[in-house]
Structure formats: structure tokens, C-alpha cells
Design a protein around this motif. Structure first.
Motif, PDB file in Angstrom:
ATOM      1  N   MET A   1       0.853  -1.168   0.000  1.00  0.00           N
ATOM      2  CA  MET A   1       0.000   0.000   0.000  1.00  0.00           C
ATOM      3  C   MET A   1       0.896   1.225   0.000  1.00  0.00           C
ATOM      4  SD  MET A   1      -2.863   0.793   2.834  1.00  0.00           S
ATOM      5  CE  MET A   1      -2.632  -0.894   3.240  1.00  0.00           C
ATOM      6  N   ASN A   2       0.534   2.192  -0.810  1.00  0.00           N
ATOM      7  CA  ASN A   2       1.347   3.390  -0.954  1.00  0.00           C
ATOM      8  C   ASN A   2       1.002   4.446   0.090  1.00  0.00           C
ATOM      9  OD1 ASN A   2      -1.183   4.090  -1.991  1.00  0.00           O
ATOM     10  ND2 ASN A   2      -0.289   5.543  -3.395  1.00  0.00           N
ATOM     11  N   LYS A   3       1.810   5.488   0.128  1.00  0.00           N
ATOM     12  CA  LYS A   3       1.526   6.648   0.973  1.00  0.00           C
ATOM     13  C   LYS A   3       0.442   7.490   0.310  1.00  0.00           C
ATOM     14  CE  LYS A   3       6.228   7.005   2.677  1.00  0.00           C
ATOM     15  NZ  LYS A   3       7.443   7.839   2.728  1.00  0.00           N
ATOM     16  N   ALA A   4      -0.302   8.220   1.120  1.00  0.00           N
ATOM     17  CA  ALA A   4      -1.309   9.135   0.579  1.00  0.00           C
ATOM     18  C   ALA A   4      -0.598  10.301  -0.118  1.00  0.00           C
ATOM     19  CB  ALA A   4      -2.204   9.652   1.690  1.00  0.00           C
ATOM     20  N   VAL A   5      -1.213  10.772  -1.220  1.00  0.00           N
ATOM     21  CA  VAL A   5      -0.615  11.792  -2.080  1.00  0.00           C
ATOM     22  C   VAL A   5      -1.666  12.832  -2.451  1.00  0.00           C
ATOM     23  CG1 VAL A   5       0.444  12.133  -4.367  1.00  0.00           C
ATOM     24  CG2 VAL A   5       0.976  10.090  -3.065  1.00  0.00           C
ATOM     25  N   VAL A   6      -1.198  14.027  -2.771  1.00  0.00           N
ATOM     26  CA  VAL A   6      -2.048  15.065  -3.349  1.00  0.00           C
ATOM     27  C   VAL A   6      -1.281  15.695  -4.509  1.00  0.00           C
ATOM     28  CG1 VAL A   6      -1.295  16.879  -1.746  1.00  0.00           C
ATOM     29  CG2 VAL A   6      -3.525  17.057  -2.860  1.00  0.00           C
ATOM     30  N   HIS A   7      -1.983  15.995  -5.592  1.00  0.00           N
ATOM     31  CA  HIS A   7      -1.373  16.648  -6.752  1.00  0.00           C
ATOM     32  C   HIS A   7      -1.725  18.132  -6.745  1.00  0.00           C
ATOM     33  CE1 HIS A   7      -1.523  12.550  -8.985  1.00  0.00           C
ATOM     34  NE2 HIS A   7      -0.502  12.633  -8.169  1.00  0.00           N
ATOM     35  N   ALA A   8      -0.760  18.936  -7.147  1.00  0.00           N
ATOM     36  CA  ALA A   8      -0.943  20.393  -7.120  1.00  0.00           C
ATOM     37  C   ALA A   8      -1.776  20.910  -8.283  1.00  0.00           C
ATOM     38  CB  ALA A   8       0.423  21.086  -7.114  1.00  0.00           C
ATOM     39  N   THR A   9      -1.514  20.405  -9.513  1.00  0.00           N
ATOM     40  CA  THR A   9      -2.146  21.019 -10.689  1.00  0.00           C
ATOM     41  C   THR A   9      -2.773  20.041 -11.676  1.00  0.00           C
ATOM     42  OG1 THR A   9      -0.080  21.014 -11.958  1.00  0.00           O
ATOM     43  CG2 THR A   9      -0.520  22.960 -10.611  1.00  0.00           C
ATOM     44  N   VAL A  10      -2.471  18.762 -11.571  1.00  0.00           N
ATOM     45  CA  VAL A  10      -2.996  17.815 -12.562  1.00  0.00           C
ATOM     46  C   VAL A  10      -4.177  17.022 -12.020  1.00  0.00           C
ATOM     47  CG1 VAL A  10      -0.760  17.553 -13.711  1.00  0.00           C
ATOM     48  CG2 VAL A  10      -1.452  15.882 -11.991  1.00  0.00           C
ATOM     49  N   ASP A  11      -5.073  16.675 -12.913  1.00  0.00           N
ATOM     50  CA  ASP A  11      -6.137  15.719 -12.629  1.00  0.00           C
ATOM     51  C   ASP A  11      -5.674  14.371 -13.170  1.00  0.00           C
ATOM     52  OD1 ASP A  11      -7.685  17.844 -11.729  1.00  0.00           O
ATOM     53  OD2 ASP A  11      -8.849  17.971 -13.579  1.00  0.00           O
ATOM     54  N   GLU A  12      -6.096  13.290 -12.518  1.00  0.00           N
ATOM     55  CA  GLU A  12      -5.770  11.957 -13.012  1.00  0.00           C
ATOM     56  C   GLU A  12      -7.050  11.214 -13.363  1.00  0.00           C
ATOM     57  OE1 GLU A  12      -1.559  10.660 -10.968  1.00  0.00           O
ATOM     58  OE2 GLU A  12      -3.344   9.544 -10.445  1.00  0.00           O
ATOM     59  N   PHE A  13      -6.951  10.386 -14.387  1.00  0.00           N
ATOM     60  CA  PHE A  13      -8.041   9.501 -14.792  1.00  0.00           C
ATOM     61  C   PHE A  13      -7.468   8.089 -14.830  1.00  0.00           C
ATOM     62  CE2 PHE A  13      -8.706  13.682 -16.506  1.00  0.00           C
ATOM     63  CZ  PHE A  13     -10.003  13.949 -16.117  1.00  0.00           C
ATOM     64  N   TRP A  14      -8.120   7.166 -14.155  1.00  0.00           N
ATOM     65  CA  TRP A  14      -7.654   5.779 -14.080  1.00  0.00           C
ATOM     66  C   TRP A  14      -8.673   4.866 -14.748  1.00  0.00           C
ATOM     67  CZ3 TRP A  14      -5.608   4.165  -8.595  1.00  0.00           C
ATOM     68  CH2 TRP A  14      -4.612   5.059  -8.192  1.00  0.00           C
ATOM     69  N   TYR A  15      -8.163   3.826 -15.398  1.00  0.00           N
ATOM     70  CA  TYR A  15      -9.006   2.753 -15.932  1.00  0.00           C
ATOM     71  C   TYR A  15      -8.352   1.445 -15.523  1.00  0.00           C
ATOM     72  CZ  TYR A  15     -11.742  -0.233 -18.915  1.00  0.00           C
ATOM     73  OH  TYR A  15     -12.592  -1.225 -19.368  1.00  0.00           O
ATOM     74  N   VAL A  16      -9.078   0.629 -14.750  1.00  0.00           N
ATOM     75  CA  VAL A  16      -8.527  -0.616 -14.207  1.00  0.00           C
ATOM     76  C   VAL A  16      -8.607  -1.722 -15.252  1.00  0.00           C
ATOM     77  CG1 VAL A  16      -8.692  -2.322 -12.358  1.00  0.00           C
ATOM     78  CG2 VAL A  16      -9.219   0.081 -11.877  1.00  0.00           C
ATOM     79  N   THR A  74       7.910  18.079  -8.553  1.00  0.00           N
ATOM     80  CA  THR A  74       7.271  18.684  -7.383  1.00  0.00           C
ATOM     81  C   THR A  74       5.739  18.632  -7.454  1.00  0.00           C
ATOM     82  OG1 THR A  74       7.286  20.914  -8.332  1.00  0.00           O
ATOM     83  CG2 THR A  74       9.233  20.247  -7.047  1.00  0.00           C
ATOM     84  N   GLU A  75       5.191  18.012  -8.477  1.00  0.00           N
ATOM     85  CA  GLU A  75       3.731  17.952  -8.668  1.00  0.00           C
ATOM     86  C   GLU A  75       3.025  17.209  -7.540  1.00  0.00           C
ATOM     87  OE1 GLU A  75      -0.083  18.271  -9.901  1.00  0.00           O
ATOM     88  OE2 GLU A  75       1.607  19.403 -10.643  1.00  0.00           O
ATOM     89  N   ALA A  76       3.569  16.062  -7.136  1.00  0.00           N
ATOM     90  CA  ALA A  76       2.927  15.226  -6.115  1.00  0.00           C
ATOM     91  C   ALA A  76       3.598  15.442  -4.766  1.00  0.00           C
ATOM     92  CB  ALA A  76       3.016  13.759  -6.507  1.00  0.00           C
ATOM     93  N   SER A  77       2.775  15.535  -3.731  1.00  0.00           N
ATOM     94  CA  SER A  77       3.281  15.674  -2.361  1.00  0.00           C
ATOM     95  C   SER A  77       2.678  14.582  -1.497  1.00  0.00           C
ATOM     96  CB  SER A  77       2.889  17.032  -1.774  1.00  0.00           C
ATOM     97  OG  SER A  77       3.422  18.078  -2.541  1.00  0.00           O
ATOM     98  N   TYR A  78       3.509  13.952  -0.677  1.00  0.00           N
ATOM     99  CA  TYR A  78       3.002  12.980   0.286  1.00  0.00           C
ATOM    100  C   TYR A  78       2.305  13.718   1.419  1.00  0.00           C
ATOM    101  CZ  TYR A  78       5.952   9.494  -1.964  1.00  0.00           C
ATOM    102  OH  TYR A  78       6.529   8.646  -2.868  1.00  0.00           O
ATOM    103  N   VAL A  79       1.266  13.091   1.956  1.00  0.00           N
ATOM    104  CA  VAL A  79       0.556  13.637   3.116  1.00  0.00           C
ATOM    105  C   VAL A  79       0.481  12.555   4.185  1.00  0.00           C
ATOM    106  CG1 VAL A  79      -0.764  15.321   1.780  1.00  0.00           C
ATOM    107  CG2 VAL A  79      -1.703  13.064   2.145  1.00  0.00           C
ATOM    108  N   ASP A  80       0.360  12.978   5.426  1.00  0.00           N
ATOM    109  CA  ASP A  80       0.362  12.038   6.556  1.00  0.00           C
ATOM    110  C   ASP A  80      -1.020  11.526   6.933  1.00  0.00           C
ATOM    111  OD1 ASP A  80       3.131  12.202   6.889  1.00  0.00           O
ATOM    112  OD2 ASP A  80       2.951  13.974   8.168  1.00  0.00           O
TER     113      ASP A  80
END
Length: 88
Positions: A1-16, A74-80
Motif C-alpha cells: 500500500m502506498n503513501k497518501a498523495v495530493v497533486h498540485a495542478t494535474v487531474d488523473e483519470f484511471w481505468y482498471v 514537485t507535482e505530487a506531495s506525500y501527506v500524513d
């Protein structure tokens, strides 16, 4: 399991494509967990904190598209304050 993240300027679209997982998203107004299985499509708006995990014994495979394109390291930042305790 990864760390929680937030993006500053981009939107993401996922397809499983395959596997089983869960993604937690929190935009500050709403927090929810969505099941990830083949055929699931989700979006993650910029500024949304998110974390995902594999919940099966097979690989969780998905396509990820960012809009606009990924700007820099620098787009993605980890959050606690993620949903789950990270293992990686």
C-alpha cells in the motif's frame, strides 16, 4: 500500500485493467473508498488527497492519464493523513 498523495495542478483519470483494489479519495468535502476492479474508471481532481491499495493476490493493473501532462517532480506531495497505514 502506498503513501497518501495530493497533486498540485494535474487531474488523473484511471481505468482498471485487472486485479482488485480500493482507492480512497478526500477532496476536503467528501471522503470515500471506491472498489477497483477490471472496467472501473475513476477521476482524481487536483487538490484531492488519495491513497490506493491492492486487496488480492494478483497484480492491480491500471492505466493512468494526467491532464495536463505531468509538469515536474514537485507535482505530487506525500501527506500524513491517509486512510491506511502505508507499507511502501
Amino acid at each position: 500500500m502506498n503513501k497518501a498523495v495530493v497533486h498540485a495542478t494535474v487531474d488523473e483519470f484511471w481505468y482498471v485493467l485487472k486485479g482488485q483494489g480500493e482507492i480512497w479519495r478526500n477532496n476536503g468535502l467528501k471522503s470515500k473508498v471506491t472498489k477497483l476492479v477490471a472496467g472501473t474508471a475513476i477521476d482524481i481532481a487536483s487538490g484531492t488527497v488519495f491513497q490506493y491499495r491492492n486487496i488480492a493476490n494478483e497484480e492491480l493493473t491500471f492505466l493512468c492519464i494526467t491532464m495536463p501532462s505531468w509538469p515536474n517532480d514537485t507535482e505530487a506531495s506525500y501527506v500524513d493523513n491517509g486512510k491506511w497505514i502505508p507499507t511502501v
